[in-house]
Design an enzyme around this catalytic site. Structure first.
Site, PDB file in Angstrom:
ATOM      1  N   ASP A 128      -4.148   1.881   1.902  1.00  0.00           N
ATOM      2  CA  ASP A 128      -3.197   0.776   1.896  1.00  0.00           C
ATOM      3  C   ASP A 128      -3.678  -0.431   1.100  1.00  0.00           C
ATOM      4  O   ASP A 128      -3.652  -1.562   1.555  1.00  0.00           O
ATOM      5  CB  ASP A 128      -2.843   0.367   3.327  1.00  0.00           C
ATOM      6  CG  ASP A 128      -4.078   0.343   4.240  1.00  0.00           C
ATOM      7  OD1 ASP A 128      -5.185   0.521   3.709  1.00  0.00           O
ATOM      8  OD2 ASP A 128      -3.920   0.143   5.437  1.00  0.00           O
ATOM      9  N   THR A 129      -4.136  -0.187  -0.109  1.00  0.00           N
ATOM     10  CA  THR A 129      -4.416  -1.243  -1.078  1.00  0.00           C
ATOM     11  C   THR A 129      -3.138  -2.044  -1.313  1.00  0.00           C
ATOM     12  O   THR A 129      -2.042  -1.510  -1.229  1.00  0.00           O
ATOM     13  CB  THR A 129      -4.870  -0.603  -2.406  1.00  0.00           C
ATOM     14  OG1 THR A 129      -6.110   0.051  -2.200  1.00  0.00           O
ATOM     15  CG2 THR A 129      -5.030  -1.635  -3.501  1.00  0.00           C
ATOM     16  N   VAL A 130      -3.256  -3.344  -1.615  1.00  0.00           N
ATOM     17  CA  VAL A 130      -2.079  -4.166  -1.873  1.00  0.00           C
ATOM     18  C   VAL A 130      -2.039  -4.606  -3.327  1.00  0.00           C
ATOM     19  O   VAL A 130      -3.063  -4.624  -4.020  1.00  0.00           O
ATOM     20  CB  VAL A 130      -2.043  -5.403  -0.952  1.00  0.00           C
ATOM     21  CG1 VAL A 130      -2.048  -4.977   0.511  1.00  0.00           C
ATOM     22  CG2 VAL A 130      -3.219  -6.340  -1.242  1.00  0.00           C
ATOM     23  N   GLY A 181       0.775  -1.225   0.000  1.00  0.00           N
ATOM     24  CA  GLY A 181       0.000   0.000   0.000  1.00  0.00           C
ATOM     25  C   GLY A 181       0.805   1.273   0.000  1.00  0.00           C
ATOM     26  O   GLY A 181       1.932   1.327   0.491  1.00  0.00           O
TER      27      GLY A 181
END
Length: 418
Positions: free
Chosen positions: A232-234, A48
């Protein structure tokens, strides 16, 4: 604006030629000067673009290492890039420290709704799910949509879906063998406490009296809640031993989002992009994004960055794309802060100046850039014993959303050809 930590003007024998190869803060990844082993491939992941506190840095780095190792294990077993990138995402989704899958942000109704997508650079097929609940690993549904689409038309000549949302996505997943998971089991102590804290703040804000000053305070409060700490996307990007690339991304979305909201992680050309090399595009490229979904959707950043990577100098191309297509984009002219980050790789087959008998190589340039306070990344080649991780941060004095950081490195993969 941050410059690369190290620049090198060394020429690499590659077709097309690279003007300059550069490395970031870490040592450049490269194969050992021993007898070449199997190419295997290379993986770059991110936990992220947002804010990663020092207190949790160890956990973020650890999950990135596990994701890299999981992908590399699949590559060593002969898996294609799309299978390896899905394996990396499953590891990232299963971590309670990431906002994807397990431990995702809760929406206004206190429910978890996830977005995910995956793209195969070889077939150019794409699969995505949006606002899906009750599935532990949304990327597996996206990947299954992709693989089912590759089989061709359905009965009566129907076109198979590549993007499903909500209840329809959940039901399709279950009928295709992906087990359901109770939403309450996907929430963690951290996500639940964050939801309760955010809900109290919203209730207090709504009780505030109306007026210019109070309106400004409410707006600032909302900006803080959905600021860089929540983005905080992965994601992950992979190149396999055949030079195929793949990319994937997964997200629980913004904290306290409206039910049904779908972020960039599910949108075509916004969350991820992967495209093998061909006559028109000499470099294979893969991109995965993170940040404020609305900003990334309105700029289609993943596809824009991928297109920019066909330029001779990868570092300059990424810097210009982030500056001109994102920070200064006319589509985001009304935004005070433009928050986002990308991980990128591009690769091509090397042409040795003095070809070694039976040796072939793939040159991989990998980069990351972000306008958020920090971005956690990990990377590993199949020829490495362990993954390297790094929390990239904006330089001192830089303003999040207005400045950017950019780093990366080069990996040369080799193997022996019989």
């Amino acid at each position: 604006m941050e410059n690369p930590m190290n620049c090198a003007d060394e020429q690499q024998p590659c077709c097309p030629p690279l003007a300059s190869l550069w490395s970031g803060q870490q040592d450049t990844v490269s194969s050992k000067k021993e007898k070449p082993t199997a190419l295997g491939g290379f993986v770059l992941v991110h936990a992220g673009a947002g804010y990663h506190s020092e207190s949790k840095a160890k956990e973020y780095k650890h999950v990135c290492k596990r994701a890299c190792q999981r992908a590399v294990d699949r590559l060593k077993a002969g898996a294609l890039a799309v299978e390896a990138v899905a394996a990396a995402l499953v590891e990232l989704e299963d971590s309670p420290f990431t906002n994807a899958g397990m431990g995702s942000n809760l929406n206004l109704s206190g429910e978890i709704e996830c977005d995910a997508s995956i793209m195969d650079g070889k077939s150019l097929h794409f699969g995505a799910v949006g606002s899906i609940s009750g599935i532990k690993n949304p990327v597996l549904v996206a990947n299954r949509l992709l693989s089912e689409a590759q089989k061709g038309k359905l009965s009566a000549g129907r076109i198979p879906p590549c993007f499903l949302v909500g209840r329809g996505a959940h039901d399709w997943a279950v009928t295709h063998g992906i087990p359901p998971c109770l939403s309450e089991k996907m929430a963690t102590k951290f996500s639940l406490s964050a939801y309760k804290r955010n809900k109290r703040k919203m209730e207090l804000a709504e009780k505030m009296e109306t007026g210019p000053n109070q309106t400004k305070k409410r707006r600032q409060s909302n900006e803080n809640e959905n600021g860089s700490g929540c983005l905080d996307t992965v994601g992950a990007i992979v190149v396999d031993q055949e030079g195929n690339v793949a990319a994937a991304v997964s997200s629980g979305g913004l904290a306290m989002k409206h039910p049904g909201r779908v972020g960039q992680a599910a949108h075509y050309g916004c969350g991820c992009w992967a495209e093998n090399a061909c006559k028109v595009t000499p470099y294979a490229t893969a991109v995965s994004t993170s940040g404020c979904g609305e900003h990334l959707i309105r700029t289609m950043l993943a596809r824009e960055v991928s297109a920019a990577m066909q330029s001779e100098d990868a570092h300059t191309a990424l810097l210009e794309a982030m500056q001109n297509k994102f920070i200064s984009s006319p589509f985001l002219a009304s935004e005070d802060r433009v928050l986002g980050g990308v991980i990128v790789l591009r690769c091509c087959r090397c042409v040795e100046a003095q070809p070694s008998q039976g040796i072939q190589a793939i040159l991989v340039e990998f980069l990351w850039s972000h306008t958020t306070e920090s971005m956690c990344v990990g990377y590993m080649s199949a020829q490495d014993s362990k993954a390297k991780t790094h929390i990239s941060r904006l330089p001192p004095g830089a303003v999040p959303g207005q400045s950017l950081a950019i780093e990366g490195g080069v990996c040369r993969l080799t193997n022996t050809v019989e």
